[in-house]
Design a protein around this motif. Sequence first.
Motif, PDB file in Angstrom:
ATOM      1  N   UNK A 174      -6.890  -9.052 -24.041  1.00  0.00           N
ATOM      2  CA  UNK A 174      -7.688  -7.597 -24.404  1.00  0.00           C
ATOM      3  C   UNK A 174      -6.878  -7.412 -22.709  1.00  0.00           C
ATOM      4  N   UNK A 175      -7.616  -7.422 -21.467  1.00  0.00           N
ATOM      5  CA  UNK A 175      -6.543  -6.969 -19.879  1.00  0.00           C
ATOM      6  C   UNK A 175      -5.637  -7.419 -19.991  1.00  0.00           C
ATOM      7  N   UNK A 176      -4.376  -8.231 -20.450  1.00  0.00           N
ATOM      8  CA  UNK A 176      -3.241  -8.933 -20.220  1.00  0.00           C
ATOM      9  C   UNK A 176      -2.342  -7.569 -21.037  1.00  0.00           C
ATOM     10  N   UNK A 177      -2.949  -7.475 -22.229  1.00  0.00           N
ATOM     11  CA  UNK A 177      -2.644  -6.529 -22.734  1.00  0.00           C
ATOM     12  C   UNK A 177      -2.134  -4.829 -22.634  1.00  0.00           C
ATOM     13  N   UNK A 178      -3.095  -4.760 -21.803  1.00  0.00           N
ATOM     14  CA  UNK A 178      -3.479  -3.210 -21.294  1.00  0.00           C
ATOM     15  C   UNK A 178      -2.027  -3.525 -20.082  1.00  0.00           C
TER      16      UNK A 178
ATOM     17  N   UNK B  19      -7.487  -9.851 -12.439  1.00  0.00           N
ATOM     18  CA  UNK B  19      -6.521 -10.474 -12.936  1.00  0.00           C
ATOM     19  C   UNK B  19      -5.661 -11.497 -11.805  1.00  0.00           C
ATOM     20  N   UNK B  20      -5.464 -12.774 -11.641  1.00  0.00           N
ATOM     21  CA  UNK B  20      -5.224 -13.268 -10.764  1.00  0.00           C
ATOM     22  C   UNK B  20      -3.703 -13.344 -10.320  1.00  0.00           C
ATOM     23  N   UNK B  21      -2.591 -12.460 -10.789  1.00  0.00           N
ATOM     24  CA  UNK B  21      -1.777 -12.319 -11.081  1.00  0.00           C
ATOM     25  C   UNK B  21      -0.949 -10.369 -11.154  1.00  0.00           C
ATOM     26  N   UNK B  22      -1.692  -9.586 -10.768  1.00  0.00           N
ATOM     27  CA  UNK B  22      -1.437  -8.528 -11.268  1.00  0.00           C
ATOM     28  C   UNK B  22      -0.148  -8.158 -10.447  1.00  0.00           C
ATOM     29  N   UNK B  23       0.582  -8.602  -9.740  1.00  0.00           N
ATOM     30  CA  UNK B  23       2.198  -8.976  -8.973  1.00  0.00           C
ATOM     31  C   UNK B  23       3.165  -9.351  -9.746  1.00  0.00           C
ATOM     32  N   UNK B  24       2.347  -9.581 -11.222  1.00  0.00           N
ATOM     33  CA  UNK B  24       3.266  -9.558 -12.347  1.00  0.00           C
ATOM     34  C   UNK B  24       3.276  -8.135 -12.873  1.00  0.00           C
ATOM     35  N   UNK B  25       2.828  -7.503 -12.467  1.00  0.00           N
ATOM     36  CA  UNK B  25       2.418  -6.379 -13.114  1.00  0.00           C
ATOM     37  C   UNK B  25       2.677  -4.451 -11.870  1.00  0.00           C
TER      38      UNK B  25
END
Length: 373
Positions: free
Chosen positions: A75-79, A148-154
Amino acid sequence: MLDASVPMFIEAVRTGSFTKAAERLYTTPTSVMNQVNRLERLVGVKLVNRNFAGITLTPAGESYYADVLTMRDFAEQAQLKALRAAHDGPYLIRVGSSSFHQYARLAQIWGSLAKPASSQPDGHGRNQSESQSTNRSSATPSRSSGVLRNPHDYYQLQIVDFTDTSIIGPPPAGIGIDFDVMMGNFDPAGVPETYRFIPLGQTPLSLYTPNESALASHGPVGLHDLDFAELVGPRLIMPEQSWLPSIAILERRMNELYPHIMVETVSYHSGSDLFNRCLREGTPLLGLEYWDEMVPLLTGVPLNDHLAIPHGLIHRSDAPKEVQLFAEIITRQVIDFLNEHDQVDVARAIQEGRDLPIREDPAPTRRHYGLRL
């Protein structure tokens, strides 16, 4: 969207207790228990065993717990993936940085969030983002303590330098125009509604004085010290109260205890002018604890009177959703840090938007005000 009872169920399982879960979620044990009961009715099976020692998962609960964690992550990844797709790559967050509002505070928090796997080098010395670029957009972010461990991706941060127009005072006019967010010291009561200020800690106040003065060699000082008036002298410079209502407390105490000391309130627009005057006249200057790193000719003497100015993240109230989500990620990371380091009272104050409590360090000359950044 997941049912509202799911976060309470997850926290109850993590802590093994309705009571401990309630402390982490800032609610009551009864509320957590009722939500878990409601979730069991929705799912149609018993999820947890209840006893005096706490709760444990049933076999059905173990299966559901593993799946619901994945559901929440998706759900959070989708956002975040939607944000990335909308901007054809990581969303750029412009972070304001100046001599007295430094990026380092935010960098410490941002750096504590794990770098994405895609930034790690592969066996050929290339970034995985180069050798596995087709898989990056579909990678599932992992989590730790709900963040989230990798917000650096977003998100990608870009530092934007700006010139201080006030070293203590209102939010810089460039927020929302030249840059999106910044870390700084502000009094929540004095921040206009056009901005959202999220206090994440507090910075103690200090008196700045020339290195060779008697006050500089004295060490921490308090208003009730017998030699306070002698050390300070006939005059004290303080920032204007209009943007810092908390400063009024100190001025009121000064007027009550030392009416013969002239308290001069001035606009802290130019740091160099203030510091040069302090050096020239020897007049003590009220400032923030970390300034001694930038003004080596002056010594910051801590005040032992539990006086501090909140520091935290600030952005425009009408900032894009992407910026607001970034601020939420940073805030949640700080709250998790505080909870894990036995500062639940400070974490709860941040969560509820209340004034942050002042904490004492065991060392008598050092004070701890929430998360020190």
